[in-house]
Design an enzyme around this catalytic site. Structure first.
Site, PDB file in Angstrom:
ATOM      1  CD  GLU A   1      35.336  42.822  37.916  1.00 18.73           C
ATOM      2  OE1 GLU A   1      35.147  42.408  39.065  1.00 18.73           O
ATOM      3  OE2 GLU A   1      34.485  42.757  37.014  1.00 18.73           O
TER       4      GLU A   1
ATOM      5  CG  ASP B   1      38.467  35.475  31.533  1.00 18.78           C
ATOM      6  OD1 ASP B   1      39.416  35.304  30.765  1.00 18.78           O
ATOM      7  OD2 ASP B   1      37.650  34.568  31.788  1.00 18.78           O
TER       8      ASP B   1
ATOM      9  CG  PHE C   1      38.648  28.671  36.754  1.00 20.73           C
ATOM     10  CD1 PHE C   1      37.839  29.651  36.188  1.00 20.73           C
ATOM     11  CD2 PHE C   1      38.334  28.183  38.006  1.00 20.73           C
ATOM     12  CE1 PHE C   1      36.730  30.135  36.878  1.00 20.73           C
ATOM     13  CE2 PHE C   1      37.226  28.664  38.695  1.00 20.73           C
ATOM     14  CZ  PHE C   1      36.420  29.633  38.124  1.00 20.73           C
TER      15      PHE C   1
ATOM     16  NE  ARG D   1      31.454  34.553  45.524  1.00 18.15           N
ATOM     17  CZ  ARG D   1      31.577  34.942  44.264  1.00 18.15           C
ATOM     18  NH1 ARG D   1      32.660  35.580  43.878  1.00 18.15           N
ATOM     19  NH2 ARG D   1      30.621  34.710  43.394  1.00 18.15           N
TER      20      ARG D   1
END
Ligand code: IMP
Ligand code: MG
Length: 177
Positions: free
Chosen positions: A102, A106, A155, A168
């Site tokens: 993963e 979070d 974030f 990404r």
């Protein structure tokens, strides 16, 4: 300092490509040392873990199977409680030693849903490898076997992680300013 604008947010450098790749190399070696002779089945969680996985398997060189799932929970910068299963579990999981790959844990909800589904498949064992972990946001108490790096609740984007589908492809990790 370098700043990168994605949609309405500004991001600044947080973890360099060099640092994240040395962290991933360490994780790969830990997984290798722990799972000798097991022929593990890696379950890579799309989309976010694609770059982590690609780098991980440049170091992890033991026999293994690599499969992909796509469970999504995130919209914008907030984790939602709704999980969609866009690519479900592969066939042939019974008796296997599964290692989930993963990008980031979070709240821990999406991983919990995936682990609960895996337990129904009569796998032999489940281990979790995550590139990043937000311990202050984590709401569960299951064990995370391999953690690249712990970070705060801010974030982040890059190295596979997105902000509303963008970012990404950045080879380093950036944090919202
Ligand atoms: P959880 O279910 O709350 O643990 O959320 C996990 C998923 O949300 C991860 O697999 C990521 O795809 C996404 N996510 C969590 N934190 C971030 C972040 O800081 N940036 C980008 N995506 C994130
Ligand atoms: Mg993810």
């Amino acid at each position: 300092m370098k700043k990168i604008q994605i949609l309405d947010k500004t991001f600044v450098p947080f973890i360099s490509q060099e640092e994240i790749e040395s962290v991933i190399e360490r994780v790969a070696k830990e997984i290798e040392a722990d799972n000798k002779g097991k022929r593990p089945l890696f379950l890579v969680v799309l989309n976010g873990a694609f770059m982590f996985a690609a780098q991980l398997f440049k170091t992890f060189q033991d026999p293994c199977e690599i499969q992909f799932v796509k469970y999504t929970s995130y919209q914008g910068t907030e984790s939602t409680n709704e999980i969609k299963k866009l690519i479900g579990l592969p066939e042939g999981l019974a008796g296997r030693d599964v290692i989930i790959v993963e990008d980031i844990i979070d709240t821990g909800l999406s991983m919990k849903v995936l682990c609960d589904d895996l337990k129904k498949e009569k796998v032999n064992s489940i281990k979790i490898a995550t590139m990043l972990f937000k311990p202050n946001s984590f709401r569960y108490d299951y064990k995370i076997d391999y953690i690249g790096k712990e970070i705060g609740n801010d974030f982040i984007v890059g190295y596979g992680l997105d902000y509303d589908f963008y970012g990404r492809n950045m080879p380093e990790i950036l944090v919202v300013e």
